[in-house]
Design a protein around this motif. Structure first.
Motif, PDB file in Angstrom:
ATOM      1  N   PRO A 116      46.920  33.191  39.467  1.00 53.93           N
ATOM      2  CA  PRO A 116      46.216  33.567  40.707  1.00 53.93           C
ATOM      3  C   PRO A 116      45.749  35.023  40.724  1.00 53.93           C
ATOM      4  O   PRO A 116      44.722  35.330  41.343  1.00 53.93           O
ATOM      5  CB  PRO A 116      47.270  33.329  41.799  1.00 53.93           C
ATOM      6  CG  PRO A 116      48.187  32.310  41.226  1.00 53.93           C
ATOM      7  CD  PRO A 116      48.240  32.620  39.765  1.00 53.93           C
ATOM      8  N   SER A 117      46.460  35.908  40.023  1.00 53.65           N
ATOM      9  CA  SER A 117      46.077  37.326  40.042  1.00 53.65           C
ATOM     10  C   SER A 117      44.751  37.551  39.323  1.00 53.65           C
ATOM     11  O   SER A 117      44.072  38.556  39.576  1.00 53.65           O
ATOM     12  CB  SER A 117      47.160  38.192  39.403  1.00 53.65           C
ATOM     13  OG  SER A 117      47.194  38.014  38.002  1.00 53.65           O
TER      14      SER A 117
ATOM     15  N   PRO B 297      52.163  41.395  39.212  1.00 48.78           N
ATOM     16  CA  PRO B 297      50.891  41.816  39.800  1.00 48.78           C
ATOM     17  C   PRO B 297      50.744  41.624  41.306  1.00 48.78           C
ATOM     18  O   PRO B 297      49.730  42.024  41.873  1.00 48.78           O
ATOM     19  CB  PRO B 297      49.880  40.928  39.068  1.00 48.78           C
ATOM     20  CG  PRO B 297      50.634  39.679  38.772  1.00 48.78           C
ATOM     21  CD  PRO B 297      52.048  40.080  38.537  1.00 48.78           C
ATOM     22  N   TYR B 298      51.730  41.011  41.973  1.00 50.01           N
ATOM     23  CA  TYR B 298      51.548  40.667  43.387  1.00 50.01           C
ATOM     24  C   TYR B 298      52.172  41.713  44.297  1.00 50.01           C
ATOM     25  O   TYR B 298      53.265  42.202  44.056  1.00 50.01           O
ATOM     26  CB  TYR B 298      52.114  39.274  43.676  1.00 50.01           C
ATOM     27  CG  TYR B 298      51.456  38.209  42.825  1.00 50.01           C
ATOM     28  CD1 TYR B 298      52.150  37.574  41.825  1.00 50.01           C
ATOM     29  CD2 TYR B 298      50.105  37.895  43.018  1.00 50.01           C
ATOM     30  CE1 TYR B 298      51.538  36.624  41.022  1.00 50.01           C
ATOM     31  CE2 TYR B 298      49.482  36.952  42.215  1.00 50.01           C
ATOM     32  CZ  TYR B 298      50.198  36.319  41.215  1.00 50.01           C
ATOM     33  OH  TYR B 298      49.589  35.396  40.435  1.00 50.01           O
TER      34      TYR B 298
ATOM     35  N   GLN C 294      52.178  39.701  49.373  1.00 48.10           N
ATOM     36  CA  GLN C 294      52.026  38.396  48.716  1.00 48.10           C
ATOM     37  C   GLN C 294      53.366  37.845  48.248  1.00 48.10           C
ATOM     38  O   GLN C 294      53.664  36.652  48.418  1.00 48.10           O
ATOM     39  CB  GLN C 294      51.067  38.532  47.516  1.00 48.10           C
ATOM     40  CG  GLN C 294      49.645  38.872  47.925  1.00 48.10           C
ATOM     41  CD  GLN C 294      48.823  39.465  46.785  1.00 48.10           C
ATOM     42  OE1 GLN C 294      49.351  39.992  45.800  1.00 48.10           O
ATOM     43  NE2 GLN C 294      47.505  39.437  46.925  1.00 48.10           N
TER      44      GLN C 294
ATOM     45  N   LEU D  11      42.081  37.779  41.838  1.00 48.10           N
ATOM     46  CA  LEU D  11      42.224  38.802  42.880  1.00 48.10           C
ATOM     47  C   LEU D  11      41.864  40.189  42.363  1.00 48.10           C
ATOM     48  O   LEU D  11      42.016  41.177  43.082  1.00 48.10           O
ATOM     49  CB  LEU D  11      43.684  38.831  43.391  1.00 48.10           C
ATOM     50  CG  LEU D  11      44.226  37.523  43.957  1.00 48.10           C
ATOM     51  CD1 LEU D  11      45.721  37.647  44.248  1.00 48.10           C
ATOM     52  CD2 LEU D  11      43.466  37.158  45.241  1.00 48.10           C
TER      53      LEU D  11
ATOM     54  N   VAL E 298      50.884  34.366  36.674  1.00 47.28           N
ATOM     55  CA  VAL E 298      49.854  35.402  36.866  1.00 47.28           C
ATOM     56  C   VAL E 298      48.454  34.840  37.033  1.00 47.28           C
ATOM     57  O   VAL E 298      47.519  35.591  37.291  1.00 47.28           O
ATOM     58  CB  VAL E 298      49.832  36.436  35.712  1.00 47.28           C
ATOM     59  CG1 VAL E 298      51.130  37.199  35.668  1.00 47.28           C
ATOM     60  CG2 VAL E 298      49.511  35.794  34.389  1.00 47.28           C
TER      61      VAL E 298
END
Lengths: 226, 275
Positions: B99-100, A178-179, A183, B103, B97
């Motif tokens: 931290p996601s 997802p980054y 990032q 966001l 995941v």
């Protein structure tokens, strides 16, 4: 640095084989001509050593840990294409027996750690004076090239992970890792440039010192004819 | 001895123990153990590709149910198979995941202001994270099942059969044996240290010790390599790789392969309908 299955799109993982498979083919062809006798168990041994190295994590300042790969060491000891085979074999064994790195992700993991790392590390070693008889110069070149090799591999991993949300989305949500590049790349670069890369450099220098004491001449100082 | 050295020693001992169990189980009675290794390799690749393309949680869970059924038919103990898979890479993926979740886009499950920052748990991001972790878990489960039901020698034969260059097969074969020897040596070194160190040591001392240990390990390994080379020459090794046992596919193997392809295609189609 091993990427598990599920982090990358299968198209991306398999697609990276467009670079990795030709590298394997070239390595296999070169080794068929040049790898004989004592080099075979030496390569297998160095491959197993790389496997064991990747199991041992070092604590680094800041509370995190890092591990070496040994790819540049193998490249300097038995040749860059032998290192492609040796590290690829270690990665395949880790994927199958430890689940460390995906099986479908073998092409992309080998691209980063078995192609980029040792080939770039070896090229840097040659450029930095690794062929010269001056031992101190060779060791410095080995350490610096190992540092550059693994840092470049970490950069490649960061870019690959960062491309996933850009290329593969389900509506507004990323489907795989997802980054973004903004990032993933800084995280990979900082953790390696300030940690694992120093470990790789130290292991490479120490490894070469011992190989030379045991009578194994670096690949660049041998007769290049098969 | 505390901290990472102890964890490393435990990890290495666990790896060796798991490998021994894996080889024993791979030769036992069970459905997948009877399938031709080339068919199993094909089944695995088809299934993990299908899992890779799935974006629907129900479809991933259905595929995982099929994996569990195959594991049961192969007499794989769930108490070993399920925790071994999910306590490792998938758990780490879940942590990666987290931290996601903060966001993502609205709607939010909750929102909390902390000074200048606002922490908000995004529902779409949480759903995507669940799919991500489930996909990683199914993929790792498939790899674990392949290894648990296939003897190492058969895996090598199947690689040779799909045209992997002989030099890779040869180095793989030798490296596999060396790995266990190195792991055993490293485990012994760590155990020897643990039995002699009675007070906690700092990170600096541990790093110095491991640097010396790596050198000793290389020294012993090189001696081993020389001995192995001499033994190979004494037994007539000329550099050529020879495979003795020939593999042959039965009707049941083709059926298993076709069935896996059908299940994979159905899962992907169902996933697209549900997404």
């Amino acid at each position: 640095m091993h990427i598990p299955d599920g982090y990358l799109s299968p198209l991306f993982s398999v697609g990276s084989g467009a670079v990795t498979v030709p590298a394997w083919s070239i390595a296999a062809a070169r080794l068929r001509r040049s790898l004989r006798g004592r080099s075979v168990p030496l390569l297998a041994l160095l491959s197993a050593f790389s496997f064991a190295l990747m199991l041992v994590s070092f604590p680094v300042p800041g509370g995190t840990s890092a591990h070496a790969v040994g790819g540049t060491l193998i490249a300097i000891a038995v040749g860059p294409w032998a290192a492609v085979v040796g590290v690829s074999v270690a990665l395949v064994l880790q994927a199958l027996f430890l689940g460390d790195g995906g099986v479908l992700a073998i092409p992309v993991n080998c691209l980063n750690l078995a192609v980029v790392l040792p080939l770039l590390g070896f090229a840097m070693y040659r450029l930095a004076g690794g062929s010269r008889p001056d031992r101190r110069r060779r060791l410095w070149a080995a350490g610096a090239s190992a540092y550059v090799g693994i840092t470049a591999a970490a950069l490649a991993v960061g870019v690959e992970l960062g491309l996933q949300p850009l290329l593969f989305r389900a509506g507004a949500q990323p489907v795989y890792a997802p980054y973004t590049i903004g990032q993933a790349v800084p995280v990979m670069l900082v953790s390696h440039a300030l940690g694992a890369s120093f470990v790789e450099a130290a292991v490479t220098v120490l490894g070469l010192v011992y190989l030379e004491r045991l009578g194994v001449r670096p690949f660049t100082m041998r007769d290049p004819s098969p | 001895m505390s901290g990472w050295l102890e964890r490393t020693a435990a990890g290495i001992a666990g790896s060796v123990e798991r490998a021994v169990f894996t080889e024993e189980h791979a030769r036992g009675p069970g459905w997948l153990q009877r399938v031709d290794p080339r068919a199993k390799l094909g089944m695995f690749l088809v299934a993990v590709l299908a899992a890779g393309f799935l974006t629907s949680l129900p479809a991933l869970l259905a595929l995982y149910a099929v994996v569990l059924a195959a594991a049961r038919a192969s007499r794989t103990p769930f108490g070993l198979f399920v925790p071994r898979v999910w306590a490792g890479i998938p758990l780490f993926a879940g942590i990666v995941v987290v931290p996601s979740l903060l966001l993502g886009r609205p709607p939010y499950l909750f929102s909390q202001r902390l000074g200048p920052l606002t922490l908000a748990l995004s529902i779409p991001a949480a759903a995507a994270a669940l799919v991500f972790v489930a996909r990683v878990g199914v993929s790792v489960s498939l790899a674990a099942l392949l290894v648990l039901t296939t003897p190492w020698a058969d895996l090598l034969r199947s690689l040779h059969a799909v045209r992997v260059p002989p030099v890779f097969v040869l180095v793989l074969s030798m490296t596999y044996r060396y790995v266990f020897l190195l792991l055993h040596t490293l485990s012994g070194m760590l155990e020897a240290r643990r039995s002699r160190v009675v007070a906690p040591t700092g990170g600096r001392e541990q790093r110095a010790w491991i640097a010396g240990g790596v050198a000793v390990l290389m020294n012993r390994s090189f001696q081993l390599g020389s001995d192995v080379y001499a033994a190979m020459l004494a037994r007539g090794f000329t550099g050529e790789v020879r495979i003795h046992r020939r593999l042959s596919m039965r009707g049941a193997d083709w059926l298993a392969l076709a069935g896996t392809a059908a299940v994979g295609a159905a899962a992907v189609a169902a996933g697209r309908l549900l997404a």
